[in-house]
Motif scaffolding. Structure first.
Motif, PDB file in Angstrom:
ATOM      1  N   LEU A  31     -18.384  -1.457 -20.321  1.00  0.00           N
ATOM      2  CA  LEU A  31     -17.241  -0.943 -19.576  1.00  0.00           C
ATOM      3  C   LEU A  31     -17.686  -0.317 -18.259  1.00  0.00           C
ATOM      4  O   LEU A  31     -17.062  -0.514 -17.210  1.00  0.00           O
ATOM      5  N   ILE A  32     -18.796   0.428 -18.306  1.00  0.00           N
ATOM      6  CA  ILE A  32     -19.324   1.054 -17.097  1.00  0.00           C
ATOM      7  C   ILE A  32     -19.812  -0.006 -16.111  1.00  0.00           C
ATOM      8  O   ILE A  32     -19.560   0.079 -14.904  1.00  0.00           O
ATOM      9  N   ILE A  33     -20.495  -1.027 -16.619  1.00  0.00           N
ATOM     10  CA  ILE A  33     -20.982  -2.104 -15.750  1.00  0.00           C
ATOM     11  C   ILE A  33     -19.812  -2.848 -15.103  1.00  0.00           C
ATOM     12  O   ILE A  33     -19.824  -3.147 -13.911  1.00  0.00           O
ATOM     13  N   ARG A  34     -18.780  -3.109 -15.911  1.00  0.00           N
ATOM     14  CA  ARG A  34     -17.612  -3.821 -15.393  1.00  0.00           C
ATOM     15  C   ARG A  34     -16.871  -2.999 -14.346  1.00  0.00           C
ATOM     16  O   ARG A  34     -16.235  -3.550 -13.436  1.00  0.00           O
ATOM     17  N   SER A  35     -16.977  -1.664 -14.446  1.00  0.00           N
ATOM     18  CA  SER A  35     -16.273  -0.776 -13.522  1.00  0.00           C
ATOM     19  C   SER A  35     -17.200  -0.232 -12.443  1.00  0.00           C
ATOM     20  O   SER A  35     -16.898   0.792 -11.828  1.00  0.00           O
ATOM     21  N   ARG A  36     -18.319  -0.909 -12.208  1.00  0.00           N
ATOM     22  CA  ARG A  36     -19.327  -0.371 -11.287  1.00  0.00           C
ATOM     23  C   ARG A  36     -18.784  -0.169  -9.877  1.00  0.00           C
ATOM     24  O   ARG A  36     -19.197   0.770  -9.184  1.00  0.00           O
ATOM     25  N   LYS A  37     -17.851  -1.011  -9.438  1.00  0.00           N
ATOM     26  CA  LYS A  37     -17.284  -0.835  -8.105  1.00  0.00           C
ATOM     27  C   LYS A  37     -16.481   0.460  -8.031  1.00  0.00           C
ATOM     28  O   LYS A  37     -16.511   1.167  -7.024  1.00  0.00           O
ATOM     29  N   THR A  38     -15.770   0.744  -9.122  1.00  0.00           N
ATOM     30  CA  THR A  38     -15.016   1.996  -9.175  1.00  0.00           C
ATOM     31  C   THR A  38     -15.963   3.179  -9.164  1.00  0.00           C
ATOM     32  O   THR A  38     -15.706   4.190  -8.505  1.00  0.00           O
ATOM     33  N   PHE A  39     -17.084   3.056  -9.858  1.00  0.00           N
ATOM     34  CA  PHE A  39     -18.075   4.118  -9.883  1.00  0.00           C
ATOM     35  C   PHE A  39     -18.644   4.365  -8.484  1.00  0.00           C
ATOM     36  O   PHE A  39     -18.833   5.500  -8.066  1.00  0.00           O
ATOM     37  N   LYS A  40     -18.926   3.290  -7.752  1.00  0.00           N
ATOM     38  CA  LYS A  40     -19.505   3.428  -6.419  1.00  0.00           C
ATOM     39  C   LYS A  40     -18.554   4.119  -5.460  1.00  0.00           C
ATOM     40  O   LYS A  40     -18.973   4.873  -4.588  1.00  0.00           O
ATOM     41  N   ARG A  41     -17.244   3.849  -5.629  1.00  0.00           N
ATOM     42  CA  ARG A  41     -16.255   4.458  -4.749  1.00  0.00           C
ATOM     43  C   ARG A  41     -15.952   5.899  -5.104  1.00  0.00           C
ATOM     44  O   ARG A  41     -15.373   6.634  -4.313  1.00  0.00           O
ATOM     45  N   SER A  42     -16.350   6.318  -6.314  1.00  0.00           N
ATOM     46  CA  SER A  42     -15.989   7.651  -6.793  1.00  0.00           C
ATOM     47  C   SER A  42     -16.863   8.718  -6.147  1.00  0.00           C
ATOM     48  O   SER A  42     -18.079   8.676  -6.214  1.00  0.00           O
ATOM     49  N   GLY A  43     -16.213   9.712  -5.547  1.00  0.00           N
ATOM     50  CA  GLY A  43     -16.963  10.812  -4.961  1.00  0.00           C
ATOM     51  C   GLY A  43     -17.513  11.758  -5.999  1.00  0.00           C
ATOM     52  O   GLY A  43     -18.360  12.612  -5.697  1.00  0.00           O
ATOM     53  N   THR A  44     -17.039  11.634  -7.241  1.00  0.00           N
ATOM     54  CA  THR A  44     -17.500  12.538  -8.306  1.00  0.00           C
ATOM     55  C   THR A  44     -18.471  11.850  -9.248  1.00  0.00           C
ATOM     56  O   THR A  44     -18.853  12.412 -10.262  1.00  0.00           O
ATOM     57  N   MET A  45     -18.907  10.638  -8.897  1.00  0.00           N
ATOM     58  CA  MET A  45     -19.747   9.866  -9.804  1.00  0.00           C
ATOM     59  C   MET A  45     -21.019  10.605 -10.175  1.00  0.00           C
ATOM     60  O   MET A  45     -21.373  10.741 -11.348  1.00  0.00           O
ATOM     61  N   GLN A  46     -21.757  11.106  -9.170  1.00  0.00           N
ATOM     62  CA  GLN A  46     -23.032  11.766  -9.449  1.00  0.00           C
ATOM     63  C   GLN A  46     -22.830  12.988 -10.326  1.00  0.00           C
ATOM     64  O   GLN A  46     -23.568  13.217 -11.286  1.00  0.00           O
ATOM     65  N   MET A  47     -21.804  13.790 -10.007  1.00  0.00           N
ATOM     66  CA  MET A  47     -21.532  14.985 -10.809  1.00  0.00           C
ATOM     67  C   MET A  47     -21.193  14.614 -12.240  1.00  0.00           C
ATOM     68  O   MET A  47     -21.694  15.224 -13.188  1.00  0.00           O
ATOM     69  N   GLU A  48     -20.360  13.608 -12.412  1.00  0.00           N
ATOM     70  CA  GLU A  48     -19.962  13.198 -13.757  1.00  0.00           C
ATOM     71  C   GLU A  48     -21.142  12.658 -14.547  1.00  0.00           C
ATOM     72  O   GLU A  48     -21.283  12.918 -15.743  1.00  0.00           O
ATOM     73  N   MET A  49     -22.010  11.892 -13.903  1.00  0.00           N
ATOM     74  CA  MET A  49     -23.180  11.347 -14.584  1.00  0.00           C
ATOM     75  C   MET A  49     -24.120  12.465 -14.998  1.00  0.00           C
ATOM     76  O   MET A  49     -24.712  12.439 -16.083  1.00  0.00           O
TER      77      MET A  49
END
Length: 240
Positions: free
Chosen positions: A216-234
């Protein structure tokens, strides 16, 4: 007494060969076979069990035979009836919205939105899926739930999966994963929060669930890249 999800979604149509069939038919047959063994007439004549669900209890009712499809409730009912003949079970830690889906599955072999097979596309899709980009039945259909104590919104199918794990309903686990795999456009924080919830509420040996979230994360990788909170969430996810 039951929620809207118990209402039938079937509609009358033209007399033509249907292009879709419900995934629930297979599960419903399996559940009925369990109920009918041994065949002693209608299974819906067994005693009614009253269930008080949630911290501000909502009242549900279910036939004992149907509820006993779950090993969890077989044990719970034995303990309850040993102490009292009130035929009541209290489930203060359960979420009524999720429990409604569990009961709908026990009676019908599926829960809303149903999983349908589209013969034209030769693929499964979700009933009533919002499909603006023609993803083939992918989309959001009541896909999230605000679960008290989870610190935010979770994927509903994830919570159903974890509840099915607790209740010993393996077929429901497989159904929930399959449905969740059809969801699209899920926010990054919801994916990661749901993954943490799933990991906390299932055994470490559940490799299928973990592989599912990785996909699911791999399939949504574009959404992850656009997310400004990605690093914090990870970082939060890695610290749990």
């Amino acid at each position: 007494m039951f929620k809207r999800s118990f209402a039938s979604k079937d509609r009358a149509g033209k007399s033509v060969r249907p292009s879709k069939r419900s995934f629930r038919d297979h599960n419903k047959l399996k559940l009925q076979q369990k109920l009918d063994s041994p065949p002693i007439g209608s299974t819906l004549t067994s005693p009614i069990i009253t269930l008080l669900v949630g911290r501000e209890p909502r009242v549900f009712a279910c036939h004992e035979d149907v509820l006993s499809l779950s090993p969890f409730f077989v044990a719970a009912l034995k303990g309850q009836f040993f102490e009292s003949m009130s035929k009541r079970v209290a489930l203060p830690d359960e979420e009524p919205e999720i429990f409604s889906c569990i009961l709908e599955y026990l009676y019908k072999g599926d829960y809303y939105p149903r999983l349908l097979f589209n013969k034209r596309r030769a693929s499964f899709e979700l009933e009533d899926a919002q499909d603006p980009q023609n993803f083939g039945g992918r989309g959001s259909v009541e896909s999230t739930v605000n679960l008290p104590g989870a610190n935010g919104i979770l994927l509903k199918d994830t919570v159903i999966y974890c509840t099915a794990e607790k209740y010993g309903l393996d077929e429901l686990k497989r159904l929930a994963l399959r449905k969740q795999g059809l969801q699209s456009g899920i926010a990054v924080d919801v994916i990661l929060r749901s993954a943490r919830f799933a990991y906390d509420n299932t055994p470490d040996s559940d490799s299928k669930l973990r592989a599912h979230f990785l996909a699911l994360i791999i399939r949504s990788r574009k959404t992850f890249k656009r997310s400004g909170t990605m690093q914090m969430e990870m970082e939060i996810g890695g610290s749990k």
